[in-house]
Design a protein around this motif. Structure first.
Motif, mmCIF file in Angstrom:
data_model
loop_
_atom_site.group_PDB
_atom_site.id
_atom_site.type_symbol
_atom_site.label_atom_id
_atom_site.label_comp_id
_atom_site.label_asym_id
_atom_site.label_seq_id
_atom_site.Cartn_x
_atom_site.Cartn_y
_atom_site.Cartn_z
ATOM 1 N N SER A 65 0.996 -1.267 -0.078
ATOM 2 C CA SER A 65 0.179 -0.189 -0.014
ATOM 3 C C SER A 65 0.761 1.397 0.093
ATOM 4 N N ASP A 66 0.601 2.297 -0.239
ATOM 5 C CA ASP A 66 1.261 3.638 -0.754
ATOM 6 C C ASP A 66 0.814 4.225 -0.102
ATOM 7 N N GLN A 68 -2.408 5.568 -0.492
ATOM 8 C CA GLN A 68 -3.459 6.583 -1.592
ATOM 9 C C GLN A 68 -4.206 6.143 -1.822
ATOM 10 N N PRO A 72 1.678 0.388 -4.651
ATOM 11 C CA PRO A 72 2.716 0.192 -6.000
ATOM 12 C C PRO A 72 2.940 -1.243 -6.377
#
Length: 135
Positions: A65-66, A68, A72
């Protein structure tokens, strides 16, 4: 108690084990290795100690998880890496000692020339609920 046996493929240009990477084995050596694993699983099915197993393809990716909402994705793992998980087996046995015994036996699967490869297997117990305290 259930245990996970992780079968690591340690290959690449410079193997970190004492046997040739599987991509260099003769087809009949690969077949014998797989036959050994299948017979091992069948024997554990008869004793009720086998839960599940699966080989994994060398292709895959890492996801994280980024924060947002757009995870990625990175390349890898690749078969060329020195270590990737090639498969797994879940066993359900009475004791840690039995799990060790079976892991040792599975580690002796044949490799080139029929010689046991004595590969490292990762043996992990499943996380269980802690005992409930009652008064």
């Amino acid at each position: 108690m259930k245990y996970l046996l992780l079968k690591h493929y340690r290959g690449g240009p410079t193997p970190v084990v004492d046997y040739e990477p599987m991509d260099r084995w003769a087809p009949e050596e690969v077949d014998e290795h797989i036959r050994y694993m299948n017979e091992f699983a069948a024997r554990l099915q008869e004793t009720g100690e086998f839960v599940d197993a699966q080989a994994l393809a060398p292709e895959g990716t890492f996801v994280r998880s980024d924060g947002q909402g757009r995870p990625p994705v990175t390349d890898g793992p690749f078969a060329e890496t020195k270590d990737l998980i090639a498969g797994w087996m879940v066993i359900d046995v009475e004791s840690w000692d039995r799990a060790l015994e079976l892991a040792g036996e599975l580690s002796a699967a044949p490799g080139p020339g029929g010689t046991p490869i004595r590969e490292w297997l990762e043996l992990r117990p499943f996380l269980t609920e802690p005992p409930t305290v009652t008064e």
